[in-house]
Design a protein around this motif. Structure first.
Motif, PDB file in Angstrom:
ATOM      1  N   ASP A   7       0.859  -1.185   0.000  1.00  0.00           N
ATOM      2  CA  ASP A   7       0.000   0.000   0.000  1.00  0.00           C
ATOM      3  C   ASP A   7       0.896   1.236   0.000  1.00  0.00           C
ATOM      4  O   ASP A   7       1.343   1.704   1.051  1.00  0.00           O
ATOM      5  CB  ASP A   7      -0.920  -0.019   1.219  1.00  0.00           C
ATOM      6  CG  ASP A   7      -1.940   1.107   1.211  1.00  0.00           C
ATOM      7  OD1 ASP A   7      -1.827   2.006   0.342  1.00  0.00           O
ATOM      8  OD2 ASP A   7      -2.843   1.083   2.068  1.00  0.00           O
ATOM      9  N   LYS A   8       1.188   1.763  -1.197  1.00  0.00           N
ATOM     10  CA  LYS A   8       2.095   2.900  -1.319  1.00  0.00           C
ATOM     11  C   LYS A   8       1.563   4.140  -0.608  1.00  0.00           C
ATOM     12  O   LYS A   8       2.328   4.906  -0.041  1.00  0.00           O
ATOM     13  CB  LYS A   8       2.362   3.206  -2.798  1.00  0.00           C
ATOM     14  CG  LYS A   8       3.292   2.218  -3.451  1.00  0.00           C
ATOM     15  CD  LYS A   8       3.494   2.471  -4.920  1.00  0.00           C
ATOM     16  CE  LYS A   8       4.047   3.818  -5.213  1.00  0.00           C
ATOM     17  NZ  LYS A   8       4.424   4.032  -6.610  1.00  0.00           N
ATOM     18  N   ILE A  57      10.676  -4.133   1.138  1.00  0.00           N
ATOM     19  CA  ILE A  57      11.719  -3.862   2.130  1.00  0.00           C
ATOM     20  C   ILE A  57      12.393  -2.510   1.895  1.00  0.00           C
ATOM     21  O   ILE A  57      12.654  -1.769   2.827  1.00  0.00           O
ATOM     22  CB  ILE A  57      12.767  -4.996   2.142  1.00  0.00           C
ATOM     23  CG1 ILE A  57      12.097  -6.273   2.636  1.00  0.00           C
ATOM     24  CG2 ILE A  57      13.955  -4.644   3.011  1.00  0.00           C
ATOM     25  CD1 ILE A  57      12.971  -7.495   2.560  1.00  0.00           C
ATOM     26  N   LEU A  58      12.656  -2.177   0.650  1.00  0.00           N
ATOM     27  CA  LEU A  58      13.380  -0.956   0.317  1.00  0.00           C
ATOM     28  C   LEU A  58      12.406   0.105  -0.181  1.00  0.00           C
ATOM     29  O   LEU A  58      11.565  -0.175  -1.033  1.00  0.00           O
ATOM     30  CB  LEU A  58      14.432  -1.248  -0.761  1.00  0.00           C
ATOM     31  CG  LEU A  58      15.299  -0.089  -1.206  1.00  0.00           C
ATOM     32  CD1 LEU A  58      16.169   0.389  -0.057  1.00  0.00           C
ATOM     33  CD2 LEU A  58      16.159  -0.501  -2.371  1.00  0.00           C
ATOM     34  N   VAL A  59      12.518   1.323   0.359  1.00  0.00           N
ATOM     35  CA  VAL A  59      11.648   2.424  -0.044  1.00  0.00           C
ATOM     36  C   VAL A  59      12.522   3.620  -0.387  1.00  0.00           C
ATOM     37  O   VAL A  59      13.407   3.994   0.372  1.00  0.00           O
ATOM     38  CB  VAL A  59      10.656   2.807   1.081  1.00  0.00           C
ATOM     39  CG1 VAL A  59       9.819   4.008   0.678  1.00  0.00           C
ATOM     40  CG2 VAL A  59       9.775   1.634   1.446  1.00  0.00           C
ATOM     41  N   LEU A  60      12.251   4.212  -1.528  1.00  0.00           N
ATOM     42  CA  LEU A  60      12.912   5.444  -1.948  1.00  0.00           C
ATOM     43  C   LEU A  60      11.851   6.525  -1.967  1.00  0.00           C
ATOM     44  O   LEU A  60      10.765   6.326  -2.501  1.00  0.00           O
ATOM     45  CB  LEU A  60      13.524   5.280  -3.341  1.00  0.00           C
ATOM     46  CG  LEU A  60      14.071   6.548  -3.982  1.00  0.00           C
ATOM     47  CD1 LEU A  60      15.338   6.992  -3.278  1.00  0.00           C
ATOM     48  CD2 LEU A  60      14.317   6.333  -5.454  1.00  0.00           C
ATOM     49  N   LYS A  61      12.141   7.668  -1.362  1.00  0.00           N
ATOM     50  CA  LYS A  61      11.153   8.746  -1.349  1.00  0.00           C
ATOM     51  C   LYS A  61      11.706   9.967  -2.063  1.00  0.00           C
ATOM     52  O   LYS A  61      12.893  10.254  -2.024  1.00  0.00           O
ATOM     53  CB  LYS A  61      10.764   9.114   0.071  1.00  0.00           C
ATOM     54  CG  LYS A  61      11.875   9.795   0.827  1.00  0.00           C
ATOM     55  CD  LYS A  61      11.398  10.483   2.068  1.00  0.00           C
ATOM     56  CE  LYS A  61      12.607  11.014   2.799  1.00  0.00           C
ATOM     57  NZ  LYS A  61      12.578  12.325   3.201  1.00  0.00           N
ATOM     58  N   LEU A  62      10.818  10.658  -2.731  1.00  0.00           N
ATOM     59  CA  LEU A  62      11.130  11.957  -3.308  1.00  0.00           C
ATOM     60  C   LEU A  62      10.346  12.965  -2.491  1.00  0.00           C
ATOM     61  O   LEU A  62       9.126  12.861  -2.355  1.00  0.00           O
ATOM     62  CB  LEU A  62      10.714  12.029  -4.771  1.00  0.00           C
ATOM     63  CG  LEU A  62      11.397  11.043  -5.708  1.00  0.00           C
ATOM     64  CD1 LEU A  62      10.858  11.212  -7.113  1.00  0.00           C
ATOM     65  CD2 LEU A  62      12.892  11.227  -5.699  1.00  0.00           C
ATOM     66  N   ALA A  63      11.050  13.925  -1.926  1.00  0.00           N
ATOM     67  CA  ALA A  63      10.394  14.872  -1.041  1.00  0.00           C
ATOM     68  C   ALA A  63      10.848  16.286  -1.349  1.00  0.00           C
ATOM     69  O   ALA A  63      11.938  16.508  -1.869  1.00  0.00           O
ATOM     70  CB  ALA A  63      10.697  14.539   0.418  1.00  0.00           C
ATOM     71  N   LEU A  64       9.987  17.207  -1.001  1.00  0.00           N
ATOM     72  CA  LEU A  64      10.306  18.629  -1.097  1.00  0.00           C
ATOM     73  C   LEU A  64      10.648  19.100   0.303  1.00  0.00           C
ATOM     74  O   LEU A  64       9.883  18.872   1.247  1.00  0.00           O
ATOM     75  CB  LEU A  64       9.099  19.403  -1.630  1.00  0.00           C
ATOM     76  CG  LEU A  64       9.227  20.921  -1.638  1.00  0.00           C
ATOM     77  CD1 LEU A  64      10.303  21.357  -2.625  1.00  0.00           C
ATOM     78  CD2 LEU A  64       7.910  21.557  -1.992  1.00  0.00           C
ATOM     79  N   ILE A  65      11.802  19.698   0.444  1.00  0.00           N
ATOM     80  CA  ILE A  65      12.218  20.239   1.735  1.00  0.00           C
ATOM     81  C   ILE A  65      12.168  21.755   1.619  1.00  0.00           C
ATOM     82  O   ILE A  65      12.805  22.344   0.755  1.00  0.00           O
ATOM     83  CB  ILE A  65      13.641  19.784   2.103  1.00  0.00           C
ATOM     84  CG1 ILE A  65      13.710  18.266   2.125  1.00  0.00           C
ATOM     85  CG2 ILE A  65      14.068  20.381   3.426  1.00  0.00           C
ATOM     86  CD1 ILE A  65      15.114  17.722   2.266  1.00  0.00           C
TER      87      ILE A  65
END
Length: 134
Positions: A32-33, A111-119
């Protein structure tokens, strides 16, 4: 007779090899992304609140083998290196931060998650210095 035994052994070894290589495929994991994205955003919000308060406490944000990338800096590898960088940054920083998790990419096993985020870096206004000559 030796020929038949050799053929039998060869056939047995061939069948054993084929059966050993035929491993059962794992069932696909239901991922569930959106739930993962919400969990990451909650952790990002907690990190930003802690950082913005000028605190340095363990909130379980970084894994022991984490790697993080800051702009114009070499990658920081390991929790200790990241925490030391943050301690140094907090001591001399008056900025506030916020995060928005835009997208997550999850490996097929979950197991592995990559996130793209705005800081967002919110710089506090600097009060103008007024000199009065009396």
């Amino acid at each position: 007779m030796k020929n038949k035994v050799a053929k039998g052994v060869l056939l047995f070894c061939s069948i054993s090899f084929i059966m050993a290589c035929n491993t059962k495929k794992a069932e696909p994991v239901a991922i569930d992304k959106e739930l993962i994205k919400k969990e990451i955003q909650a952790k990002e919000d907690e990190f930003a609140a802690t950082y913005n308060a000028g605190e340095m406490k363990n909130i379980g944000y970084y894994a022991e083998d984490a790697t993080t990338f800051y702009q114009n800096k070499a990658p920081l590898v390991g929790r200790e290196a990241i925490v030391e960088f943050l301690r140094t940054d907090l001591a001399s920083n008056t900025n506030k931060i916020s995060f928005t998790t835009n997208e997550v990419f999850v490996s097929s096993d979950g197991i592995l998650v990559l996130k793209l985020a705005l800081i967002k870096l919110l710089t506090l206004p600097i009060l103008p210095l007024i000199l009065e000559i009396i």
